[in-house]
Design a protein around this motif. Structure first.
Motif, PDB file in Angstrom:
ATOM      1  N   LEU A 132      38.334  64.009  39.073  1.00 35.99           N
ATOM      2  CA  LEU A 132      39.012  62.735  39.327  1.00 35.99           C
ATOM      3  C   LEU A 132      40.508  62.924  39.488  1.00 35.99           C
ATOM      4  O   LEU A 132      41.114  63.789  38.864  1.00 35.99           O
ATOM      5  N   GLU A 136      42.655  57.541  39.737  1.00 34.97           N
ATOM      6  CA  GLU A 136      41.268  57.121  39.543  1.00 34.97           C
ATOM      7  C   GLU A 136      40.947  57.003  38.053  1.00 34.97           C
ATOM      8  O   GLU A 136      40.253  56.080  37.627  1.00 34.97           O
ATOM      9  N   VAL A 154      33.563  55.396  40.645  1.00 39.65           N
ATOM     10  CA  VAL A 154      35.002  55.426  40.894  1.00 39.65           C
ATOM     11  C   VAL A 154      35.297  54.357  41.930  1.00 39.65           C
ATOM     12  O   VAL A 154      34.862  54.452  43.077  1.00 39.65           O
ATOM     13  N   GLY A 157      38.947  54.809  45.161  1.00 39.49           N
ATOM     14  CA  GLY A 157      39.538  56.136  45.055  1.00 39.49           C
ATOM     15  C   GLY A 157      40.383  56.435  46.284  1.00 39.49           C
ATOM     16  O   GLY A 157      40.871  55.535  46.962  1.00 39.49           O
ATOM     17  N   LYS A 158      40.541  57.697  46.611  1.00 34.41           N
ATOM     18  CA  LYS A 158      41.343  58.090  47.767  1.00 34.41           C
ATOM     19  C   LYS A 158      40.790  57.433  49.032  1.00 34.41           C
ATOM     20  O   LYS A 158      39.586  57.409  49.249  1.00 34.41           O
TER      21      LYS A 158
END
Length: 183
Positions: A132, A136, A154, A157-158
């Motif tokens: 992670l 996150e 998650v 996230g990205k």
């Protein structure tokens, strides 16, 4: 403000472009007009390409800046002037891709053993095996843990994407124990 600038500003406002993008696009088009000392309406696609090359090679602008100028001029041509999509070539910047540094098993054990705070240990033991990112981990909630399926959700996230990552066996309820401490 010229008629063309007003039209372009209105077109960008209707499409909800950010203030920074509006300034950047207008600056790019005005720079093009100053470069050729005539209205952007009279400038050909080849002249735009030559100007972008001039910005990079002679003025020393990065390809990223030239690409921003390209988008502003392309917006003018396609949207404001209603011309077919012009194709200006601006090569992307070449950035070497580096692999992330991965900690060895021994390094992870050392990291876990020197961490005395239980909360921080829980964060490290969650983040490291799951890979992670710090942002996150900050957004994790207890409800994100699915211990039945042994996964962790998650959120955002990205790239603003949701995903599931495997949950470490050590974090399974009732089994979470810090690694053995060496004397």
């Amino acid at each position: 403000m010229t008629r063309l600038r007003k039209r372009m500003t209105d077109d960008m406002a209707v499409r909800g472009l950010a203030e920074h993008a509006v300034r950047s696009y207008l600056c790019s088009v005005s720079g093009l007009a100053h470069h050729y000392n005539r209205s952007p309406e009279e400038i050909s696609a080849q002249e735009v390409q030559d100007c972008l090359l001039h910005l990079h090679e002679e003025r020393g602008l990065s390809w990223k800046s030239c690409n921003c100028a390209r988008h502003g001029i392309r917006f003018l041509c396609r949207i404001t002037l209603g011309r077919p999509d012009p194709h200006f070539y601006v090569p992307g910047a070449r950035t070497p891709s580096a692999l992330p540094e991965i900690l060895s098993h021994d390094e992870l054990v050392r990291l876990f053993t020197v961490t005395r705070n239980v909360k921080r240990l829980a964060v490290l033991m969650t983040a490291c095996p799951a890979g992670l990112r710090a942002s996150e981990v900050c957004r994790l909630h207890v409800t994100d843990i699915d211990s039945r399926r042994m996964c962790l959700r998650v959120d955002q996230g990205k790239g603003s994407k949701d995903r599931y990552v495997p949950l470490s066996q050590r974090l399974r309820p009732g089994h979470a124990r810090p690694p053995h401490r060496r004397s």
